[in-house]
Each structure stands twice: as structure tokens, then as C-alpha cells.
Design a protein around this motif. Structure first.
Motif, short mmCIF file in Angstrom:
data_model
loop_
_atom_site.label_atom_id
_atom_site.label_comp_id
_atom_site.label_asym_id
_atom_site.label_seq_id
_atom_site.Cartn_x
_atom_site.Cartn_y
_atom_site.Cartn_z
N THR A 166 0.83 -1.20 0.00
CA THR A 166 0.00 0.00 0.00
C THR A 166 0.87 1.25 0.00
O THR A 166 0.55 2.24 -0.68
CB THR A 166 -0.93 0.00 1.23
N GLU A 167 1.96 1.22 0.75
CA GLU A 167 2.88 2.36 0.78
C GLU A 167 3.47 2.62 -0.61
O GLU A 167 3.62 3.79 -1.01
CB GLU A 167 4.02 2.09 1.77
N MET A 168 3.79 1.57 -1.34
CA MET A 168 4.35 1.75 -2.68
C MET A 168 3.34 2.43 -3.61
O MET A 168 3.70 3.30 -4.40
CB MET A 168 4.78 0.39 -3.26
N VAL A 169 2.07 2.03 -3.49
CA VAL A 169 1.03 2.64 -4.33
C VAL A 169 0.88 4.13 -3.99
O VAL A 169 0.87 4.99 -4.88
CB VAL A 169 -0.31 1.91 -4.13
N LEU A 170 0.80 4.44 -2.69
CA LEU A 170 0.62 5.84 -2.28
C LEU A 170 1.85 6.69 -2.58
O LEU A 170 1.73 7.86 -2.98
CB LEU A 170 0.29 5.90 -0.78
N ALA A 171 3.04 6.12 -2.40
CA ALA A 171 4.26 6.86 -2.70
C ALA A 171 4.35 7.16 -4.19
O ALA A 171 4.75 8.26 -4.60
CB ALA A 171 5.49 6.08 -2.24
N SER A 172 3.97 6.20 -5.02
CA SER A 172 3.97 6.42 -6.47
C SER A 172 2.98 7.52 -6.85
O SER A 172 3.27 8.38 -7.70
CB SER A 172 3.61 5.12 -7.20
N LEU A 173 1.82 7.50 -6.20
CA LEU A 173 0.81 8.53 -6.44
C LEU A 173 1.34 9.91 -6.05
O LEU A 173 1.15 10.89 -6.76
CB LEU A 173 -0.46 8.20 -5.67
N GLN A 174 2.05 9.97 -4.91
CA GLN A 174 2.56 11.25 -4.44
C GLN A 174 3.72 11.75 -5.30
O GLN A 174 3.93 12.96 -5.42
CB GLN A 174 3.00 11.13 -2.97
N ILE A 175 4.47 10.84 -5.92
CA ILE A 175 5.53 11.27 -6.85
C ILE A 175 4.90 12.03 -8.02
O ILE A 175 5.34 13.11 -8.40
CB ILE A 175 6.34 10.06 -7.36
N LEU A 176 3.83 11.45 -8.57
CA LEU A 176 3.10 12.11 -9.65
C LEU A 176 2.48 13.41 -9.15
O LEU A 176 2.53 14.45 -9.82
CB LEU A 176 2.01 11.18 -10.19
#
Length: 232
Positions: free
Chosen positions: A208-218
Motif C-alpha cells: 500500500t505504501e508503494m502505491v501511495l508513494a507512487s501517487l505522491q511522486i506524480l
């Protein structure tokens, strides 16, 4: 031109600004959601890994060194924990600080949040991989090796791992689904369930952290272009 009417050139200028303002508002709202979520997940990751160091809630096995390699590597502390919490703290602070469209250096902070989110993504990915290995290898426990063809006598080892080839054997592939094999471990009591639950939690949290971190990078990249909120 009659009052209250705009020229086509005016609409041409206003339309991109309106789009940018809407995007900027979405960027700020996203930060105020992603940040707190990452804070919660980072704390869960820390807690889960710390519990792995204390099987059954006792420090006896940690002091004696009878803790699995993956638990001692503490991926949930430095990977899914600290790096994620650093990013989450910055994202949350900037998101709420900019909620009122104050002058908060949004583009600079958006760039910093994107960089920290990349570090969080790497940390969460490392936690995911090491947690998966820990779940596959099984726990380090005290068991009767002679009963399972892994040697003679009772010893501390990984009963669900083929120590000669360092690859999971057939029982290792089945122990997650066959609870009857969990009685193989004599000590610590309930260590297999402890290991499975906490490493599974780390897997879920880090994914879940990977998904949210990827979203925050964008989100951070869009923030660098548009800012965080309307009125900037």
C-alpha cells in the motif's frame, strides 16, 4: 464590445488558468489525504517489525539471538517505517499549510515531497521483498530435526527451509496452507503464527505504501508545475 462580454483572446487566456487552478486544488487535496495515510502505514510498519523482535511478547529470544534474519534486518523500521514517515510528515505538513493558499513555497516543497516519496517508494519496496523472503523461509525456531530429516537432535534452525540448498523445500511451500505443520516448532510458542501474521501485515502495508508513494511522486511533479492551490 458590450459590457460583460469577453473577447475570444480573453477566453483563451482564462481557460488554461482555470484548468491549472483546478489541477492545483486537486494536488493540494491529494497531499492532505496521502500524507496522513502514509503516516498511519509507517507507524504500522514500525510496530509490526518491532513485534517480530519479541516473539510472544518477551525479550528472551532477542537477547539469546534466536530471531530470524529477516526480522533482525528490520525492513519495517528503516524501509516501510522511517523513510515513509519522513515523506509522510513533509507531505502532510505542506498539504495542510497550503490549505489556505498562503505563500508556502509550493513548487519547492512539491519538489522535495516528490524526492522524499521516491525514497519512501524504495524503502517500501525493500520492506516488501524482505518480508516476502521472511514469510517464505519461515521462522527460526527450536525443533526436533531428526523427525524431519534435517539432522539429529533438537536444535535452533529454519525447519521450513532446505538449509543445504538455501531454497524452500516442499514443506516450506505448504506450511502456509497446512496449519498442522506449525506444531513442528517447539519454541517460541506460537512462533509460526506470529511470523506469518506479522510478515503478512508488513507485505500488505508496504504494498500500500508503494502505491501511495507512487501517487505522491506524480502529485509532487504536478505540484512543481501548478502549485498546490487556487490563488497562487
Amino acid at each position: 464590445m458590450p459590457p460583460g462580454q469577453c473577447s475570444s483572446e480573453g477566453w483563451t487566456l482564462l481557460a488554461p488558468r482555470g484548468i491549472i487552478s483546478r489541477v492545483a486544488m486537486c494536488v493540494g487535496k491529494c497531499s492532505r489525504i496521502v500524507g496522513p495515510c502514509l503516516l498511519v502505514l509507517g507507524m504500522l510498519s514500525l510496530a509490526a517489525n518491532i513485534l517480530l523482535l519479541f516473539p510472544g511478547g518477551t525479550s528472551k529470544y532477542l537477547v539469546e539471538g534466536h530471531i530470524s534474519k529477516q526480522a533482525k534486518a528490520m525492513p519495517g523500521v528503516w524501509g516501510g517505517g522511517i523513510t515513509v514517515l519522513l515523506a509522510a510528515t513533509h507531505i502532510t505538513a505542506v498539504g495542510w499549510r497550503c490549505a489556505g493558499c498562503s505563500d508556502c513555497g509550493t513548487r519547492r516543497n512539491a519538489f522535495i515531497s516528490a524526492v522524499l516519496s521516491k525514497l519512501a517508494l524504495l524503502g517500501a519496496a525493500a520492506c516488501f521483498v524482505l518480508s516476502g523472503v521472511g514469510l517464505t523461509d519461515g521462522p527460526l525456531c527450536f525443533y526436533n530435526a531428526s523427525e524431519h530429516g534435517h539432522g539429529h537432535g533438537i536444535l535452533w534452525d529454519y525447519p521450513f527451509l532446505d538449509t543445504s540448498g538455501k531454497e524452500p523445500d516442499t514443506r516450506a511451500q505448504n506450511y502456509l496452507y497446512d496449519h498442522r505443520t506449525w506444531s513442528t516448532c517447539l519454541e517460541p510458542e506460537g512462533i509460526v503464527a506470529w511470523n506469518v501474521v506479522l510478515f503478512s501485515l508488513l507485505l500488505l502495508v508496504s504494498a500500500t505504501e508503494m502505491v501511495l508513494a507512487s501517487l505522491q511522486i506524480l502529485n509532487g511533479c504536478l505540484g512543481c508545475l501548478c502549485g498546490f492551490c487556487e490563488g497562487k
